[in-house]
Design a protein around this motif. Structure first.
Motif, PDB file in Angstrom:
ATOM      1  N   GLN A  13       0.807  -1.216   0.000  1.00 34.01           N
ATOM      2  CA  GLN A  13       0.000   0.000   0.000  1.00 34.01           C
ATOM      3  C   GLN A  13       0.848   1.278   0.000  1.00 34.01           C
ATOM      4  OE1 GLN A  13      -2.427  -0.536   3.456  1.00 34.01           O
ATOM      5  NE2 GLN A  13      -3.508  -2.328   2.611  1.00 34.01           N
ATOM      6  N   ASN A  14       2.081   1.174   0.495  1.00 31.16           N
ATOM      7  CA  ASN A  14       2.910   2.374   0.639  1.00 31.16           C
ATOM      8  C   ASN A  14       4.243   2.272  -0.093  1.00 31.16           C
ATOM      9  OD1 ASN A  14       1.388   3.976   2.951  1.00 31.16           O
ATOM     10  ND2 ASN A  14       1.413   1.819   3.570  1.00 31.16           N
ATOM     11  N   ASN A  15       4.360   1.319  -0.993  1.00 24.68           N
ATOM     12  CA  ASN A  15       5.645   1.099  -1.642  1.00 24.68           C
ATOM     13  C   ASN A  15       6.117   2.318  -2.430  1.00 24.68           C
ATOM     14  OD1 ASN A  15       5.535   0.502  -4.853  1.00 24.68           O
ATOM     15  ND2 ASN A  15       3.583  -0.099  -3.905  1.00 24.68           N
ATOM     16  N   ASP A  34       9.459   4.067   9.768  1.00 19.84           N
ATOM     17  CA  ASP A  34       9.337   3.606  11.158  1.00 19.84           C
ATOM     18  C   ASP A  34       8.171   2.634  11.306  1.00 19.84           C
ATOM     19  OD1 ASP A  34      11.472   5.159  11.808  1.00 19.84           O
ATOM     20  OD2 ASP A  34      10.329   6.725  12.832  1.00 19.84           O
ATOM     21  N   LYS A  35       7.062   2.901  10.585  1.00 20.53           N
ATOM     22  CA  LYS A  35       5.903   2.022  10.641  1.00 20.53           C
ATOM     23  C   LYS A  35       6.222   0.662  10.038  1.00 20.53           C
ATOM     24  CE  LYS A  35       1.525   0.931  11.157  1.00 20.53           C
ATOM     25  NZ  LYS A  35       0.893   0.734  12.477  1.00 20.53           N
ATOM     26  N   LEU A  36       6.932   0.668   8.904  1.00 22.10           N
ATOM     27  CA  LEU A  36       7.298  -0.589   8.253  1.00 22.10           C
ATOM     28  C   LEU A  36       8.223  -1.412   9.143  1.00 22.10           C
ATOM     29  CD1 LEU A  36       6.965  -2.197   5.591  1.00 22.10           C
ATOM     30  CD2 LEU A  36       9.073  -1.090   4.797  1.00 22.10           C
ATOM     31  N   ILE A  50      16.682  -3.266   4.363  1.00 21.69           N
ATOM     32  CA  ILE A  50      17.480  -2.281   3.634  1.00 21.69           C
ATOM     33  C   ILE A  50      16.755  -1.990   2.327  1.00 21.69           C
ATOM     34  CG2 ILE A  50      19.681  -1.821   2.491  1.00 21.69           C
ATOM     35  CD1 ILE A  50      20.950  -3.825   4.460  1.00 21.69           C
ATOM     36  N   ILE A  51      16.670  -0.716   1.972  1.00 16.58           N
ATOM     37  CA  ILE A  51      16.047  -0.330   0.710  1.00 16.58           C
ATOM     38  C   ILE A  51      17.097   0.324  -0.175  1.00 16.58           C
ATOM     39  CG2 ILE A  51      14.364   1.191  -0.384  1.00 16.58           C
ATOM     40  CD1 ILE A  51      12.571   0.798   2.047  1.00 16.58           C
ATOM     41  N   ARG A  86       8.057  -2.842 -10.130  1.00 18.75           N
ATOM     42  CA  ARG A  86       9.294  -2.058 -10.015  1.00 18.75           C
ATOM     43  C   ARG A  86      10.088  -2.379  -8.751  1.00 18.75           C
ATOM     44  NH1 ARG A  86       8.166   4.152 -11.167  1.00 18.75           N
ATOM     45  NH2 ARG A  86      10.460   4.148 -11.196  1.00 18.75           N
ATOM     46  N   TRP A  87       9.700  -3.449  -8.047  1.00 18.76           N
ATOM     47  CA  TRP A  87      10.435  -3.827  -6.841  1.00 18.76           C
ATOM     48  C   TRP A  87      11.039  -5.222  -6.976  1.00 18.76           C
ATOM     49  CZ3 TRP A  87      11.819  -1.209  -2.517  1.00 18.76           C
ATOM     50  CH2 TRP A  87      11.218   0.039  -2.297  1.00 18.76           C
ATOM     51  N   LYS A  88      12.253  -5.363  -6.472  1.00 14.70           N
ATOM     52  CA  LYS A  88      12.887  -6.665  -6.301  1.00 14.70           C
ATOM     53  C   LYS A  88      12.985  -6.922  -4.806  1.00 14.70           C
ATOM     54  CE  LYS A  88      17.229  -9.172  -7.059  1.00 14.70           C
ATOM     55  NZ  LYS A  88      18.628  -9.078  -7.577  1.00 14.70           N
ATOM     56  N   ILE A  89      12.476  -8.059  -4.367  1.00 14.66           N
ATOM     57  CA  ILE A  89      12.479  -8.394  -2.936  1.00 14.66           C
ATOM     58  C   ILE A  89      13.457  -9.535  -2.714  1.00 14.66           C
ATOM     59  CG2 ILE A  89      11.096  -9.183  -0.989  1.00 14.66           C
ATOM     60  CD1 ILE A  89       8.687  -7.814  -2.382  1.00 14.66           C
ATOM     61  N   THR A  90      14.427  -9.313  -1.843  1.00 16.11           N
ATOM     62  CA  THR A  90      15.558 -10.222  -1.691  1.00 16.11           C
ATOM     63  C   THR A  90      15.715 -10.665  -0.248  1.00 16.11           C
ATOM     64  OG1 THR A  90      16.709  -9.044  -3.477  1.00 16.11           O
ATOM     65  CG2 THR A  90      18.037 -10.492  -2.093  1.00 16.11           C
TER      66      THR A  90
END
Length: 221
Positions: A13-15, A34-36, A50-51, A86-90
């Protein structure tokens, strides 16, 4: 399972907030970050994230901070990760593959509580561990060890370098002992190896051990 679902629902929802880091105010970004983190810690308080923003997207890395006892928790969380455009999750910090910046000395130092170290300026030598011939120990040589040696954060900073260089799993599983020392004046005579070559050294060591284990026996007459 609800905690895993809550984490990924909030991220989905907030990506866009994390995707557009440079276009979001620091105050708003901090609220969402902080919420995440808080939701992640409801799942496991010792995990971290880490982003990394890239040209055409971004990467979310779930890390156990090098703790092998938490590896299954990371793997489970990432297993249920949704597909987000558009995201890669590792899962875990991955090994560094581009070593040219270290070879050329253009890498940026990692700073931690006043300690500043560059991988390109660090060396290592292998250590033998008594009664454990198959395990690897290393001595890491750094600049200004005399200045930093009394800092309780020195070992943490060196570990952070090794995690980013080797990847989280190799750092946790392939090294059993780590010593830290000052780079000696005659380090060229000692034939120390550049730290950025540690990954290749570990890979060669593992391959050699595997070849020894499967070496065919010869019957002598």
């Amino acid at each position: 399972m609800n905690q895993i679902t809550n984490f990924w629902n909030y991220f989905k929802q907030n990506n866009f907030v994390f995707l557009l880091l440079n276009e979001i105010s620091n105050d708003e970004l901090k609220i969402h970050f902080d919420k995440l983190i808080a939701i992640l810690h409801h799942y496991n308080k010792d995990l971290d994230l880490i982003i990394k923003n890239k040209n055409k997207g971004a990467e979310l890395i779930i890390t156990a901070n090098g703790n092998p006892y938490l590896f299954k928790e990371v793997e489970l969380l990432v297993y249920y990760a949704p597909v987000v455009q558009r995201w890669k999750i590792t899962a875990f910090l991955q090994p560094e593959t581009n070593l040219s910046k270290y070879q050329q000395g253009t890498d940026k130092p990692i700073e931690n509580y006043g300690i500043s170290l560059k991988i390109s300026e660090m060396y290592f030598e292998a250590l033998k561990i008594e009664n454990k011939p198959l395990e690897l120990g290393i001595k890491v040589y750094i600049k200004n060890h005399i200045v930093y040696k009394d800092s309780p954060r020195l070992r943490e900073t060196v570990y952070s370098h090794l995690e980013h260089l080797l990847g989280e799993k190799s750092f946790a599983n392939d090294i059993s002992l780590i010593d830290i020392a000052q780079i000696p004046c005659d380090y060229n005579k000692l034939k120390l190896m550049e730290l950025y070559n540690l990954g290749a050294y570990i890979k060669n060591k593992i391959n050699f051990q595997q070849n020894i284990c499967f070496w065919p026996k010869v019957n002598r007459i």
